[in-house]
Design an enzyme around this catalytic site. Structure first.
Site, PDB file in Angstrom:
ATOM      1  N   HIS A  51       0.827  -1.203   0.000  1.00  0.00           N
ATOM      2  CA  HIS A  51       0.000   0.000   0.000  1.00  0.00           C
ATOM      3  C   HIS A  51       0.867   1.261   0.000  1.00  0.00           C
ATOM      4  O   HIS A  51       1.670   1.473   0.903  1.00  0.00           O
ATOM      5  CB  HIS A  51      -0.893  -0.018   1.242  1.00  0.00           C
ATOM      6  CG  HIS A  51      -1.801   1.162   1.364  1.00  0.00           C
ATOM      7  ND1 HIS A  51      -1.884   1.921   2.511  1.00  0.00           N
ATOM      8  CD2 HIS A  51      -2.665   1.712   0.472  1.00  0.00           C
ATOM      9  CE1 HIS A  51      -2.772   2.871   2.336  1.00  0.00           C
ATOM     10  NE2 HIS A  51      -3.255   2.783   1.114  1.00  0.00           N
ATOM     11  N   GLU A  78       0.251  -0.879  -4.664  1.00  0.00           N
ATOM     12  CA  GLU A  78      -1.012  -0.161  -4.709  1.00  0.00           C
ATOM     13  C   GLU A  78      -0.669   1.315  -4.567  1.00  0.00           C
ATOM     14  O   GLU A  78      -0.091   1.734  -3.561  1.00  0.00           O
ATOM     15  CB  GLU A  78      -1.935  -0.615  -3.569  1.00  0.00           C
ATOM     16  CG  GLU A  78      -3.363  -0.072  -3.656  1.00  0.00           C
ATOM     17  CD  GLU A  78      -3.509   1.346  -3.138  1.00  0.00           C
ATOM     18  OE1 GLU A  78      -4.535   1.981  -3.454  1.00  0.00           O
ATOM     19  OE2 GLU A  78      -2.611   1.850  -2.418  1.00  0.00           O
ATOM     20  N   ASP A  80      -1.523   5.714  -5.676  1.00  0.00           N
ATOM     21  CA  ASP A  80      -2.482   6.746  -6.050  1.00  0.00           C
ATOM     22  C   ASP A  80      -1.803   7.690  -7.028  1.00  0.00           C
ATOM     23  O   ASP A  80      -0.568   7.843  -7.012  1.00  0.00           O
ATOM     24  CB  ASP A  80      -2.920   7.519  -4.807  1.00  0.00           C
ATOM     25  CG  ASP A  80      -3.406   6.601  -3.703  1.00  0.00           C
ATOM     26  OD1 ASP A  80      -4.516   6.072  -3.845  1.00  0.00           O
ATOM     27  OD2 ASP A  80      -2.665   6.398  -2.727  1.00  0.00           O
ATOM     28  N   HIS A  93      -0.851  10.593  -3.038  1.00  0.00           N
ATOM     29  CA  HIS A  93      -2.187  10.371  -2.490  1.00  0.00           C
ATOM     30  C   HIS A  93      -2.959  11.653  -2.213  1.00  0.00           C
ATOM     31  O   HIS A  93      -4.061  11.848  -2.719  1.00  0.00           O
ATOM     32  CB  HIS A  93      -2.089   9.556  -1.198  1.00  0.00           C
ATOM     33  CG  HIS A  93      -3.411   9.301  -0.555  1.00  0.00           C
ATOM     34  ND1 HIS A  93      -4.000  10.180   0.338  1.00  0.00           N
ATOM     35  CD2 HIS A  93      -4.284   8.266  -0.677  1.00  0.00           C
ATOM     36  CE1 HIS A  93      -5.174   9.718   0.716  1.00  0.00           C
ATOM     37  NE2 HIS A  93      -5.367   8.548   0.134  1.00  0.00           N
TER      38      HIS A  93
END
Length: 306
Positions: A51, A78, A80, A93
């Site tokens: 993450h 993972e 953004d 993010h």
């Protein structure tokens, strides 16, 4: 009173009969649709995704994090993405840089050159409260292009953060698709967003050639259709659901829900799972993907128990 109770019982019986009739009728007439499995999902599961690169171990979305996660054999990152003022896609993010860097301001108001001047290891603290990565040369902003090119053996789960109603958000789907095709990364990336509109807009360009995640609306619809017993009516528009184990007191990690989604060739992923026992429980139930802040924990789980 007795007559009233009798009428109520009759009404309940009629309603039940109608519901059963509707269920039987739709079951006969509606053919369940399943997704074709994209190349992205044809590796052996479970997938372990770090993450934000593994933000529990190193500054999120930096090369330090991605390098550390790679040491623990994760299948993917993972991440953004957001768009800069000069329309570069960066791995980030928040809408603002304040929380994770020594700078301030909105990503969409800063150029890539502005962002590259900032220290994104500035606020990261280790378990002893130290700041081991302040000033580190790998604690810098990373573009999506750089990430795809520098980690060629790693799958990438891309979450579009910019709101579709914003200027940056209106541009991201087309720019993202253009970058993915330019780099030939169609089979290595998954595109998702909390905003269903962003996924739909991206897929207008991709035409189902890239693996897709599900937005909030689609997850909610699938869950309640399944809960009502009309799962055969659901037509999946995503290749994976990446969801929390629980949301507002509603369990999304039941074996029945996982089996329902899996039967439609929807890979079920859970975030952010940071306890070894919970990872193990979800894998035993049939979860395809575990997204974690601590890829070292998942590494030891898979090594020791699987």
């Amino acid at each position: 009173m007795a007559k009233c109770i009798k009428r109520m019982a009759t009404a309940v019986g009629v309603a039940t009969g109608l519901t059963l009739g509707l269920w039987a009728g739709t079951k006969l007439l509606k053919e369940t649709k399943v997704r074709d499995i994209k190349p992205y999902f044809k590796q052996r599961s479970p997938y372990i995704f770090a993450h934000r690169g593994g933000m529990g171990l190193a500054p999120e979305h930096t090369r330090i994090a991605f390098d550390k996660a790679s040491e623990f054999n994760v299948e993917g990152f993972e991440i953004d993405i957001r768009l800069t003022k000069d329309e570069e896609i960066v791995v980030f993010h928040d809408a603002y840089v304040d929380r994770t860097s020594n700078g301030a301001g909105k990503v969409s108001n800063l150029t890539l050159a502005d962002l590259k001047e900032l220290d994104f290891g500035y606020h990261f603290t280790d378990v002893e409260g130290n700041h081991p990565y302040r000033g580190h040369d790998k604690a810098k902003i990373v573009t999506l292009r750089e990430l795809i090119e520098e980690y060629p053996g790693t799958l990438i789960n891309i979450d579009i953060k910019d709101d579709p109603e914003s200027y940056a958000g209106s541009l991201v789907p087309s720019l993202l698709y253009r970058l993915i095709t330019e780099l030939g990364a169609e089979d290595r990336v998954l595109v998702t967003s909390f905003h269903d509109a962003q996924i739909k807009q991206f897929n207008l360009y991709a035409e189902d050639s890239v693996a897709l995640g599900a937005g909030v609306d689609q997850v909610s619809r699938a869950f309640f259709i399944h809960r009502a017993g009309f799962g055969h009516m659901y037509e999946p528009a995503a290749d994976t659901f990446q969801i929390p184990a629980e949301y507002n007191g509603i369990r999304l990690d039941t074996k029945g829900f996982i089996e329902f989604l899996t039967s439609l060739n929807i890979a079920v992923g859970y975030w952010n799972i940071n306890k070894m026992d919970k990872m193990d429980e979800l894998i035993q139930k049939g979860a395809h993907t575990i997204v974690t802040d601590y890829p070292d924990i998942s590494y030891h789980l898979l090594k020791d128990r699987y």
